[in-house]
Structures are given as C-alpha cells and as structure tokens.
Design an enzyme around this catalytic site. Sequence first.
Site, PDB file in Angstrom:
ATOM      1  N   HIS A 155       0.832  -1.210   0.000  1.00  0.00           N
ATOM      2  CA  HIS A 155       0.000   0.000   0.000  1.00  0.00           C
ATOM      3  C   HIS A 155       0.865   1.258   0.000  1.00  0.00           C
ATOM      4  CE1 HIS A 155      -4.177   1.611   1.233  1.00  0.00           C
ATOM      5  NE2 HIS A 155      -3.470   2.600   0.745  1.00  0.00           N
ATOM      6  N   ASP A 185       0.997   2.517   3.778  1.00  0.00           N
ATOM      7  CA  ASP A 185       0.094   3.574   3.313  1.00  0.00           C
ATOM      8  C   ASP A 185       0.867   4.887   3.118  1.00  0.00           C
ATOM      9  OD1 ASP A 185      -2.069   4.971   2.403  1.00  0.00           O
ATOM     10  OD2 ASP A 185      -3.259   4.806   4.237  1.00  0.00           O
TER      11      ASP A 185
END
Lengths: 306, 435
Positions: B62, B307
């Site tokens: 991610h 992320d």
Amino acid sequence: MRLNRKDLLGLEQLSKEEIELFLDTATSLREVSERPIRKVPTLRGKTIVNLFLEASTRTKSSFELAAKRLSADTVNISAASSSILKGETLLDTARNLEAMKIDAVVVRHSSPGAAVFLARKLAVPVINGGDGIHEHPTQGLLDLLTIRDRKGRIEGLQVAIVGDIAHSRVARSDIFGLSKLGADVRVCGPPTLIPRDIERLGVGVHHELRKALREVDVVIVLRIQREREKAGVLPSIREYRSLFMIDKEALSSAREDVLVMHPGPINRGVELDPEVADSTQSAILAQVTNGIAVRMAVLYLLIGSR
Amino acid sequence: MMNIFIISGGRVIDPATGVDEELDILIQDGQIRKVAKRVVAKGARIIDAKDKVVTPGFVDIHTHLREPGREDEETVLTGTRAASVGGFTSILCMPNTDPVIDDESVVRFIVRKQEEAGFSRVYPVGAITKGLRGEELAEIGHMVKAGAVAISDDGNSVMNAEIMRRALEYAKMFRIPVVAHCEDTHLTAGGVMNEGYYSTLYGMRGVPAAAEEAMVARDIILTEFTGSHLHVAHVSTKGSIELIRRAKERGVRVTADTAPHYFTLNDSMLKDYDTNLKVNPPLRSAEDVQEVKQGLRDGTIDSIATDHAPHTQTEKEMEFDVAPSGIVGLETALSLVLRELVEPGVLSLADALGKLSFRPAGVVNLPFGTLRTGSPADVTVFDPQREWVCDPAKFFSKSKNSPFKGWKFRGTIEYLFVNGSLTVEDGRLVSSTVA
C-alpha cells in the site's frame, strides 16, 4: 500576578488563577465604558488586526470597541475582503499582516485549531475569537464574569448548558472555565447534539429539560442553527422547541433566582422564549456589556505588558 | 563478475521457511543460489553482514506514488528510491492518481516508469471502478494483463454494495484480491479525527469507528457470499479486527493489513492540530492501538503496509480540517516495527519480518518474501542496533509529511538487493545495475 503567555487560544489551557486575572482585570476596566469619554491611552500606538474569516457581527464589533477604548488602532479583515478567497493560505495572510508590523491578531475561523496554528507561526500574540466548534475563550470569560457579577461567586454553582453542545465552541469554553472555577456543570440536549464521551470532561448529561434544570443557579442557552435539520440531527425546529425551548414553565424546576444567559444571536421562540429573554432573570445584555470589558482585559494583558 | 555476491556471516531470518541462523547466501543471476553455513564462489563479491540481519526484501502492498498527476508530491523514481532505502524491494501503488489507474495504459505507464527508475519493483493496483467513482467496473482484465496485481478504489469506499459484489465476483476470475478502504462516507462526512473523548475535547468533527466497521462487516458478508478474496487495507479499530477475526475463523478468504502509525500513534496526540497526524482512517484511541497490536500478534492482521501518502509542505501547512490526509512511511516502517512491536515483545523479530515480506507477498500472489534457493534475489540486510534520529528533510521521498521528526530510532538498512542487483550499499543508495 502577571500573565505569562503569548496567546489566548482557549480556556482549557488556563489555570484558575489566570482566569481570575482576566476577570479581575475586566472588572477594573469596566468603568472606562461608563465614562463620558470612553477611552484610555493604554494601548496607544498599538495595532490590532481583527482577522474574521467567518461571519461575525457581535464578536467583531466587541473586539473593535475594546481595542478603541484602549486607544489601539484596528484593522478589520473579513472573509469577503481577504486574499484567502483568492487562494492565499491562512499562513501567508497572517505572515503578511505580521510583516506590516502589528501587535496582535484576533482570529475567527471556521476550522478548529486555526488559532493554535497561527500562534505557533507568528511572534505576535494571537487571540482566538472562535475556532470552529473548538473554543471561544473570550465568550467563556464574559460568561464567567457575568455569572460572578450576578451570583457573587462561581464555585459551587449548578450550571446547565442547553442546546447544540456538539457544534458549540461556547459550550466547550464554558465547560472548561466553569469547571476550573468550581461550578458543577451539566449539559442538556438531544443525543444527536451531545458529543461523545463528554462525561469525561466532568459534566452531567441530560436529555430531559425539566430534570436538567432542577435546582440550577444558571442556565446557558445555546443557539440552534436551522442547518441542523438538513444535517439530519434534528427532525424539526418545531420538535426541538417543544422538547428543549427554555420558557417560564421549564424554568420552574430551577432555583427561583435562576440566571438565564445566551451568547447570541437569539432565535426568539426557538431555543428561548422571548418572555424569558426579556425578563429580569435574563443576563443577556449584561453579557454583551461584559464582553467589551473582557476583551479589553485580554488585549491589555496580552499586548499592554509586552 | 559483479553480479555474483555472497552475503556473509549475517543472521539469516527467512520467516517463510522458519530459518533463523548465521548463514551465508550466494546470489547469482538475480537468484538466491545457495544458503549454507559457508559458501564459496569464484569471482563473488563478499558482503560482510556480521551482526546484521539478512532477510527477504520487504513488500509494501500500500503506497501512493502520485505519478501521474501529482509529481510535485512524489514520482515513481523518488518513491522507489524511498522504498529501497526503507528496505522494500517491491511496492504496490494505489490508483488514485490523475489520470486514475483505471485502464491498461496507465498501468503500462507506471511499469515503464519503474523500469526507467531501476530501483525497487512496482506493481500497480488498478481501480475497481472507472475514475474511482464507484459506479462502473474498470477494465480489470486488461489492467491485470498489463501488470496490475490487485484492484482497489483506495481512498474512496465503494459505497454501492451491488458494485462491490460484482467487483468481488469479477476479480475472482483473475485470482486477485479486492483491496478495500473501508469507510462509510455518510458516517464520516465532515469528520477529521477519530470520534471520541479527544474529538470532543479538541473540538473537531469526528470519524466514528463504526464507519470503518460497518463497511468491513458489509464487505466480509459480500466476500463470504461470492467466495472471493477480500483484503482489508489499513485496519484501525478494535471492532474491525474482531469482525475479521471471526470471518477468518469461519473460513472466509479475508486478509488484512495495518500501517505503522496505527500501532504507534493515538488520537490524544492531536492536541496541537499537527496536520502530519491527519490520516484516513484517523488515528484511533489508545485502546484501538492495543487491539491492533493484538490483531498483529494473533494473526488476524496478516501484514504491515505503510500507506505511504506523500503531500507537500504547502498542502500540509493548512488548517487541520482542510489539510490532506496522509503520512509518508517507507523510510520509517522498519524502525517503527522494531520499536513498537519487536522491542516490547508484541511480535518476535521473525514474525515481524514475515509481516513485512512473505505475508504481504502472499496477499497479492507475488513470488517474493523468501530466501529459498531459486527465489528471486530480493534481499534486505539491516543493522538492528544502529541508532538514527528521524529527520524528514533527509528523506528520499519527495514529501516530508512525517509525524516522527526527531524520534530516536534503531534499525538501519545497510544493503538491499533487488533481483540480484545491489541497490543499497553501506546504507547509501547506489544507482541500480538493472539496464
């Protein structure tokens, strides 16, 4: 005692002694507004910027009058006239103002933390004139002053705050200030307008008005915004009125000498019955008068001593 | 021949096979050729890994590389350089670019950009729906053929359950997971931080845990119904973890990751309205943080993903509620894992490294994350003890939006091999030998 801080960002960070210093200073400055010539030279030569990026009439004019009564020069910048509409950032706007050699910024902004953000970036004092739903410290101070005037004390009083607690910066500043000075605070409103875990701030939570007002010394009524219907948190203003409007009957469970307050502007007949708003129990106009004294005290203590 | 290396005398931890001992590793022609007590090979360059940990290259499922569209925030080049110095040999990049990765041309563009850059490998994640609008399925098959390894409307939850059902069904045909950013956007509208005591105290509009959990529940139900593979991205709440735990017990094909900030930071830390702490989902309560750790420990959360979400300083130097969400994470991930999970004993070092390598690789069926003989030579060598102080100004990432400025860390990447090429040497990025 001297105030040892650059900014006034909220009542949450203040000690009891600091709050009392503001209130005592406001009390002694109050007589300036009663003189035939309502002006003292205390802040002559100082420049204060009122950066109001969210609509406000009374807070802006109150700050402006406070500054003028202390002989400071003021510049008002509102959202409609600011560069922020042209894409300039808040930080750039503030830095530009600072470069013009000013002595303080009063900021009103729709974003919580906006005053904290500016205070960190600017060398001059920043005064929070209301940041989103976070705090409105000068409103909190003027409420405290009004209560102290009328009741002679704050410690031990029972205070109810009624209305849209979730979206109210006044509620937060009042809760912090009142709790620090020893009042017992409860909030009342529909669960959709009570923020989560507010009990952990040390306040009671009520959804039934009569119960909430039982034996209270003070009731602070908050403005209900009509947008709340659209936001889905209130079915109708009509229903709100029938459940939560402060009228004579609701006040019958309060103490006989209950003081009714409202930060304004009032929606007459929505959150507050006009009969109560205009009664001798109401301190609403005294709040407005005290607002100027409190803001004079804030400006004096933050700028005058520098 | 410079493409023969022996990584010598390091502590070799291969969580995929359970190996954890002092061994030598022979790398040749892009492959792990031999793992043994002592390896000799003519012409090999010896990498001294004494007191270092030698482990499969990390796989980050991610990241946001911002190219195409927001090259002022990050590019494939700068993002893969950051990945390499962070120990990641493969990263997946999310489709919320401009244009969106919702057709094969954008997938191909990113693959080509990676080849030009020559650092860590990049695998695009294609959009579930055209333009991330949540209305019509994107050309998933074409994107997979071009190199996409998963689909996601990351950042935008697929609010229409029918579309989500069809996406799950359709993805099954390509054996790829649907990566879900679980957020009921009606419940989060206007919210900027976790809803609870601290949002009340700081006067900010709240994002309830229920907004994540309601969507996790819906997506688990749809996954169970369709028999597909759901991967829940950046799990942040106790309730989500419990839902995933129970689904796994029932045999639902659901995997999950969390990001380092969700096991490190909590919502009480927002008192200064520091926009570097603004992320989506928001930092949760201290209790949620404990549960995230528990979920990592008991295996409910399979993997750790960064992320990595770059934003410029100008964008972040704004009022809290208008600043964009995101934290850059590629260059702090290992140190946060060591500090928050390994040192306090939440995970063993091997388990922690597994969550950075073979487990995320397995989520998207990539053949990485192990040092088995014959595997692609993606290897990370790090010094677990060496100390450093986080200074985002020194990041290789183009953006510096990290809340960890000034934190004292342990754990530095010393060497990195990508496909057998030495990409990081003595902690410094070397230009890749991949032509």
